[in-house]
Scaffold this motif. Structure first.
Motif, PDB file in Angstrom:
ATOM      1  N   ALA A 222     -48.844 -65.066  58.007  1.00  0.00           N
ATOM      2  CA  ALA A 222     -48.715 -65.276  56.565  1.00  0.00           C
ATOM      3  C   ALA A 222     -47.998 -64.109  55.902  1.00  0.00           C
ATOM      4  O   ALA A 222     -47.165 -64.305  55.002  1.00  0.00           O
ATOM      5  N   GLN A 223     -48.308 -62.906  56.362  1.00  0.00           N
ATOM      6  CA  GLN A 223     -47.630 -61.746  55.786  1.00  0.00           C
ATOM      7  C   GLN A 223     -46.142 -61.747  56.128  1.00  0.00           C
ATOM      8  O   GLN A 223     -45.295 -61.341  55.313  1.00  0.00           O
ATOM      9  N   THR A 224     -45.827 -62.220  57.320  1.00  0.00           N
ATOM     10  CA  THR A 224     -44.408 -62.327  57.706  1.00  0.00           C
ATOM     11  C   THR A 224     -43.703 -63.392  56.873  1.00  0.00           C
ATOM     12  O   THR A 224     -42.543 -63.238  56.450  1.00  0.00           O
ATOM     13  N   MET A 225     -44.455 -64.510  56.643  1.00  0.00           N
ATOM     14  CA  MET A 225     -43.866 -65.595  55.881  1.00  0.00           C
ATOM     15  C   MET A 225     -43.601 -65.222  54.428  1.00  0.00           C
ATOM     16  O   MET A 225     -42.780 -65.854  53.752  1.00  0.00           O
ATOM     17  N   VAL A 226     -44.245 -64.165  53.932  1.00  0.00           N
ATOM     18  CA  VAL A 226     -43.980 -63.692  52.567  1.00  0.00           C
ATOM     19  C   VAL A 226     -42.511 -63.287  52.436  1.00  0.00           C
ATOM     20  O   VAL A 226     -41.830 -63.648  51.461  1.00  0.00           O
ATOM     21  N   ARG A 227     -42.000 -62.561  53.418  1.00  0.00           N
ATOM     22  CA  ARG A 227     -40.597 -62.118  53.359  1.00  0.00           C
ATOM     23  C   ARG A 227     -39.649 -63.297  53.532  1.00  0.00           C
ATOM     24  O   ARG A 227     -38.613 -63.389  52.876  1.00  0.00           O
ATOM     25  N   ILE A 228     -40.059 -64.209  54.452  1.00  0.00           N
ATOM     26  CA  ILE A 228     -39.158 -65.329  54.720  1.00  0.00           C
ATOM     27  C   ILE A 228     -39.068 -66.234  53.496  1.00  0.00           C
ATOM     28  O   ILE A 228     -37.976 -66.649  53.078  1.00  0.00           O
ATOM     29  N   ILE A 229     -40.224 -66.550  52.935  1.00  0.00           N
ATOM     30  CA  ILE A 229     -40.234 -67.441  51.760  1.00  0.00           C
ATOM     31  C   ILE A 229     -39.644 -66.718  50.545  1.00  0.00           C
ATOM     32  O   ILE A 229     -38.940 -67.309  49.711  1.00  0.00           O
ATOM     33  N   GLY A 230     -39.912 -65.415  50.450  1.00  0.00           N
ATOM     34  CA  GLY A 230     -39.471 -64.674  49.272  1.00  0.00           C
ATOM     35  C   GLY A 230     -38.009 -64.259  49.314  1.00  0.00           C
ATOM     36  O   GLY A 230     -37.441 -63.884  48.277  1.00  0.00           O
ATOM     37  N   ASP A 231     -37.380 -64.340  50.463  1.00  0.00           N
ATOM     38  CA  ASP A 231     -36.001 -63.866  50.594  1.00  0.00           C
ATOM     39  C   ASP A 231     -35.056 -64.575  49.631  1.00  0.00           C
ATOM     40  O   ASP A 231     -34.304 -63.900  48.916  1.00  0.00           O
ATOM     41  N   PRO A 232     -35.013 -65.869  49.538  1.00  0.00           N
ATOM     42  CA  PRO A 232     -34.093 -66.499  48.579  1.00  0.00           C
ATOM     43  C   PRO A 232     -34.487 -66.242  47.120  1.00  0.00           C
ATOM     44  O   PRO A 232     -33.622 -66.245  46.241  1.00  0.00           O
ATOM     45  N   LEU A 233     -35.782 -66.027  46.887  1.00  0.00           N
ATOM     46  CA  LEU A 233     -36.223 -65.790  45.530  1.00  0.00           C
ATOM     47  C   LEU A 233     -35.934 -64.371  45.060  1.00  0.00           C
ATOM     48  O   LEU A 233     -35.711 -64.127  43.870  1.00  0.00           O
ATOM     49  N   LEU A 234     -35.929 -63.416  45.991  1.00  0.00           N
ATOM     50  CA  LEU A 234     -35.878 -62.005  45.618  1.00  0.00           C
ATOM     51  C   LEU A 234     -34.532 -61.345  45.913  1.00  0.00           C
ATOM     52  O   LEU A 234     -34.385 -60.129  45.723  1.00  0.00           O
ATOM     53  N   ASN A 238     -33.604 -55.757  42.512  1.00  0.00           N
ATOM     54  CA  ASN A 238     -33.355 -54.456  43.120  1.00  0.00           C
ATOM     55  C   ASN A 238     -34.329 -54.210  44.254  1.00  0.00           C
ATOM     56  O   ASN A 238     -35.370 -54.868  44.396  1.00  0.00           O
ATOM     57  N   TYR A 239     -33.973 -53.274  45.028  1.00  0.00           N
ATOM     58  CA  TYR A 239     -34.711 -53.017  46.272  1.00  0.00           C
ATOM     59  C   TYR A 239     -36.172 -52.682  45.995  1.00  0.00           C
ATOM     60  O   TYR A 239     -37.094 -53.204  46.651  1.00  0.00           O
ATOM     61  N   ASN A 240     -36.418 -51.792  45.005  1.00  0.00           N
ATOM     62  CA  ASN A 240     -37.799 -51.369  44.735  1.00  0.00           C
ATOM     63  C   ASN A 240     -38.667 -52.541  44.252  1.00  0.00           C
ATOM     64  O   ASN A 240     -39.822 -52.699  44.676  1.00  0.00           O
ATOM     65  N   LEU A 241     -38.114 -53.336  43.362  1.00  0.00           N
ATOM     66  CA  LEU A 241     -38.884 -54.474  42.866  1.00  0.00           C
ATOM     67  C   LEU A 241     -39.125 -55.492  43.974  1.00  0.00           C
ATOM     68  O   LEU A 241     -40.208 -56.100  44.072  1.00  0.00           O
ATOM     69  N   ASN A 242     -38.111 -55.725  44.801  1.00  0.00           N
ATOM     70  CA  ASN A 242     -38.234 -56.665  45.925  1.00  0.00           C
ATOM     71  C   ASN A 242     -39.399 -56.244  46.835  1.00  0.00           C
ATOM     72  O   ASN A 242     -40.278 -57.051  47.178  1.00  0.00           O
ATOM     73  N   ASN A 243     -39.380 -54.981  47.224  1.00  0.00           N
ATOM     74  CA  ASN A 243     -40.453 -54.491  48.113  1.00  0.00           C
ATOM     75  C   ASN A 243     -41.810 -54.531  47.411  1.00  0.00           C
ATOM     76  O   ASN A 243     -42.848 -54.800  48.047  1.00  0.00           O
ATOM     77  N   CYS A 244     -41.816 -54.248  46.117  1.00  0.00           N
ATOM     78  CA  CYS A 244     -43.092 -54.274  45.364  1.00  0.00           C
ATOM     79  C   CYS A 244     -43.695 -55.667  45.375  1.00  0.00           C
ATOM     80  O   CYS A 244     -44.890 -55.850  45.611  1.00  0.00           O
ATOM     81  N   ILE A 245     -42.836 -56.699  45.121  1.00  0.00           N
ATOM     82  CA  ILE A 245     -43.347 -58.085  45.106  1.00  0.00           C
ATOM     83  C   ILE A 245     -43.863 -58.477  46.491  1.00  0.00           C
ATOM     84  O   ILE A 245     -44.929 -59.105  46.630  1.00  0.00           O
ATOM     85  N   VAL A 246     -43.116 -58.127  47.548  1.00  0.00           N
ATOM     86  CA  VAL A 246     -43.536 -58.467  48.922  1.00  0.00           C
ATOM     87  C   VAL A 246     -44.886 -57.806  49.232  1.00  0.00           C
ATOM     88  O   VAL A 246     -45.793 -58.426  49.797  1.00  0.00           O
ATOM     89  N   ASP A 247     -45.001 -56.531  48.870  1.00  0.00           N
ATOM     90  CA  ASP A 247     -46.257 -55.825  49.153  1.00  0.00           C
ATOM     91  C   ASP A 247     -47.433 -56.474  48.426  1.00  0.00           C
ATOM     92  O   ASP A 247     -48.536 -56.639  48.988  1.00  0.00           O
ATOM     93  N   LEU A 248     -47.206 -56.821  47.119  1.00  0.00           N
ATOM     94  CA  LEU A 248     -48.289 -57.459  46.359  1.00  0.00           C
ATOM     95  C   LEU A 248     -48.697 -58.785  46.986  1.00  0.00           C
ATOM     96  O   LEU A 248     -49.893 -59.115  47.102  1.00  0.00           O
ATOM     97  N   CYS A 249     -47.711 -59.584  47.400  1.00  0.00           N
ATOM     98  CA  CYS A 249     -48.031 -60.888  48.029  1.00  0.00           C
ATOM     99  C   CYS A 249     -48.830 -60.702  49.325  1.00  0.00           C
ATOM    100  O   CYS A 249     -49.792 -61.437  49.590  1.00  0.00           O
TER     101      CYS A 249
END
Length: 797
Positions: A222-234, A238-249
């Protein structure tokens, strides 16, 4: 007599009267015996004992007594294991988890976003809150969101003013992953891929079978799928916000599919409970174990199963049936044989209580022998099983001294009563031992023969002699049963049975001898042996009689001699008659000098009192005698004789004297009659006759055989005419024989003696000379009379 003793005697009499007057006592006895036997018969848990182990050698054949089933425990256990393995695991799907996370995101972002927006709109000149100011709200932010975040991530969100767009992107990613499903341990889940799982929605309790288990995410997936699902959305962030959203998810994701262990275990238990044991059938007559065979696992399983199968499933029904059989057996024996039996009419309830007590005691003895038999015969069948058993397994019971019960009954109540008792005892005992015909035959014959050989017992040694005869007879019974039950009887087994049966007969005689004194004491019976003890004139009461009333003592001894001879002549109980005669006048110990045989040369005390008082004193000696008899614990037969030996006869001398004084109209005849009752047995009737005849013949001046015979005849005719013998069974023929024996003995006592030269007593010479001087006819003296057994009496004209 001590008042306490009198009160105790009266109380005992009232209890006995109450006991005999209540017919309900008999029903109570029947109910108690039935309950005891039913409880004795009631099957126990250890009715069949299996003492074999694997590898032991069987001592005898054991066959199945009926069809029964044996459980194949291995197959049953295998089926239970298969059921457990095929039962699907229940997983709970928490559909509300996504809503809770979404609500937390919205509630945590919105206050901070509003605070940053509000400051710029309301007051454009006012600078927005600094990061340090907003950082103070971080702890509340984390609490609402449900996770801990770093200050760096919080600053990234601050820089983006906790944008609503950021929150929505997080919600989109989280929702897609949770809607697919997240499990804590996917490896454990995938083990159920062949049979699937039951997915149960917590909110609606709806269930569905899920077989495609790979679609669910594990935590790492599920944690891996956060990046996969979030990639088109994010991708445009910017890089910092992208990583912040992934970490929160990744921090917000939690398993929404969890194992429900309790429900799973409950369903497994329900499924296994519905599994029926796998059984295979053993048919009736099938050989379970052969003699000499080595006990195997399957043999032992069969034996153990047989034990459990033989436990009575319908104990209440079987016990009820046994109670009915017992009641019918006892009622038939009682109504047909015992109810109107002559030996049981007197003290009927007491006699029935005695019979019931002996029956219960010996049934309990038979019951308690069963465990002993099971110890010595490991595979022997007991009373309540139903297991087939051969002759050798019964042999231990041949040693039970059951005939002692019938012997005891015979000793006290006679052979006929013992015969009927033996029927009931043998039937009920046979029921205890599987309704075995052989058991019934053995005990019935043994009881009857044992009773027969004890019926004439008069000494203690006769018990041992009777027991020895019974022991020998038992050997013949065993020999006959061995021939009957087996085409080729085993010599060793037969010899063992003979030894047991012989010992059982000997023990029965000894046990009967031991029970006799106890029964005499508890039930007040009088046996021949007890009568022999009472016949010993060294008894304390007889010594008192001899010392204090020698005239009465001499009278009683002569009466006993007369009564014993008469009883023998007519076939009555001579020993009982003699003993009763010894004690019939012990009541004269109260006032001995008011009875002429004890006065000697003293003046007659009756001369100074009224005839009424004289009659009262004479009547009182009967009541006094009863009290003394009970105080000295004499038998009931002696007590009855004391009460009845005068019947309701008239005290003629004092009655006539009262008539002369007051006239016949002023004289109440009832005051001069003994209260009775009249003699109830032949023995008491004989004592009455002997008492009156002995006293009357003392008054004869010249007791020649003719005078004695005439006096005896007149007295017996007078008593008969007065109706004193109406209630006893003395016939005219009996009275003739009694008179004949009285004449013989009295003639011998009072015969004329030859005057030898020089042997005449000086006193006799003086009396003879004195008579010549004062008598009109010296040969027929009227003034100086001779009183036989006492001396001379002077009667002035």
């Amino acid at each position: 007599m001590n008042k306490k003793i009198i009160q105790k005697i009266n109380k005992t009499d009232s209890v006995e009267a109450f006991f005999e007057s209540k017919s309900a006592i008999l029903w109570g006895i029947l109910i108690i015996v039935t309950l005891v036997f039913t409880l004795v018969f009631y099957p126990g848990e250890d009715s069949f004992t299996v003492s074999y182990n694997v590898g032991d050698v069987a001592e005898r054949d054991i066959k199945a007594p009926k069809d029964f089933f044996i459980e194949d425990k291995k197959a049953t256990q295998k089926k239970i294991s298969e059921t457990k393995d095929t039962e699907k695991i229940v997983y709970d799907w928490d559909s509300n988890l996504r809503n809770e996370i979404v609500e937390g995101i919205q509630n945590s972002f919105e206050p901070l976003r509003k605070s940053l927006k509000g400051s710029s709109i309301d007051n454009p000149d006012t600078p927005p809150p600094t990061f340090e100011m907003v950082l103070k709200e971080k702890q509340n932010f984390e609490k609402i969101l449900g996770i801990k975040i770093s200050n760096g991530a919080f600053k990234v969100l601050y820089n983006n003013k906790f944008s609503k767009d950021v929150g929505e992107k997080i919600i989109i990613i989280i929702s897609e992953i949770l809607n697919t499903g997240v499990v804590a341990n996917k490896e454990l889940l995938l083990k159920e891929k062949d049979k699937g799982i039951i997915l149960k929605t917590i909110s609606s309790s709806e269930e569905q079978l899920v077989t495609k288990l790979k679609v669910f995410y594990g935590i790492e997936q599920a944690q891996t799928m956060v990046r996969i699902i979030g990639d088109p959305l994010l991708k445009n962030l910017n890089y910092n916000l992208n990583n912040c959203i992934v970490d929160l998810c990744q921090l917000l994701i939690r398993p929404n599919i969890t194992v429900n262990k309790n429900e799973t275990q409950k369903r497994i238990e329900q499924a296994t409970a519905e599994i029926k044991p796998i059984l295979y059938k053993i048919k009736a007559g099938e050989m379970i174990l052969r003699e000499g065979e080595i006990v195997s696992d399957i043999n032992l399983i069969k034996l153990i199963t047989l034990k459990s199968q033989l436990k009575d499933k319908n104990r209440f029904r079987k016990s009820t049936g046994m109670a009915l059989i017992t009641i019918l057996c006892l009622l038939v024996v009682y109504i047909l044989f015992l109810k109107d039996h002559v030996e049981l009419q007197k003290n009927h309830n007491k006699n029935m209580l005695f019979i019931a007590s002996i029956l219960v005691i010996f049934l309990l003895m038979a019951k308690f022998s069963i465990p002993m038999a099971n110890l010595s015969m490991p595979v022997a069948k007991s009373a309540s099983t139903g297991l087939s058993m051969d002759r050798s397994s019964v042999s231990i019971f041949m040693g039970i001294p059951l005939p002692a019960g019938a012997m005891t009954i015979c000793f006290f109540l006679g052979f006929e009563v013992a015969l009927f008792f033996a029927i009931a005892l043998s039937i009920l005992t046979a029921l205890l031992f599987s309704s075995s015909l052989q058991v019934f035959i053995f005990f019935f014959l043994s009881c009857v023969v044992g009773a027969y050989w004890i019926k004439e017992c008069k000494e203690r040694k006769d018990f041992i002699i009777g027991g020895f005869k019974l022991a020998v007879f038992n050997i013949f019974i065993i020999f006959a049963l061995s021939i009957y039950s087996s085409a080729q009887p085993e010599i060793i087994i037969m010899l063992k049975e003979m030894a047991l049966a012989f010992s059982g007969g000997m023990v029965a005689g000894i046990l009967c001898a031991g029970l006799t004194p106890l029964v005499e004491m508890l039930f007040g019976y009088t046996t021949e042996i007890k009568l022999l003890e009472f016949a010993n004139l060294d008894q304390p009461i007889m010594k008192r009689l001899m010392i204090e009333t020698p005239g009465t003592y001499n009278h009683s001894v002569i009466v006993a001699t007369l009564a014993e001879a008469a009883a023998s002549a007519i076939g009555a109980n001579s020993l009982k008659t003699k003993v009763c005669a010894y004690y019939h006048d012990i009541g004269k110990l109260g006032q001995p000098l008011y009875f002429i045989e004890n006065q000697g040369n003293k003046k007659n005390r009756h001369d100074k009192i009224s005839p009424n008082m004289s009659a009262l004193i004479l009547i009182q000696h009967v009541k006094k005698g009863v009290e003394l008899a009970k105080e000295n614990k004499l038998s009931t037969e002696v007590v009855d004789t004391i009460q009845q030996h005068h019947g309701t006869t008239l005290i003629q001398y004092f009655y006539n004297k009262q008539v002369q004084l007051k006239g016949e109209e002023q004289t109440d005849e009832a005051n001069f009659r003994y209260p009775g009752p009249k003699p109830q047995t032949r023995e008491v009737g004989i004592v009455m006759l002997a008492d009156i005849v002995e006293a009357a013949t003392r008054t004869l001046e010249r007791p020649t055989p003719a005078r004695i015979q005439g006096k005896v005849k007149d007295l017996i005719n007078s008593i008969f005419a007065d109706g004193q013998l109406d209630e006893c069974e003395l016939t005219l023929k009996d009275l003739h024989e009694i008179a004949k024996n009285f004449n013989t003995i009295l003639t011998g006592i009072y015969h004329n003696r030859i005057d030898y030269p020089g042997t005449t007593r000086t006193l006799d010479q003086h009396i003879a000379q004195l008579r010549k001087k004062i008598e009109d006819h010296a040969a027929d003296p009227r003034v100086i009379t001779t009183v036989h057994g006492i001396g001379y009496r002077y009667k002035p004209l």
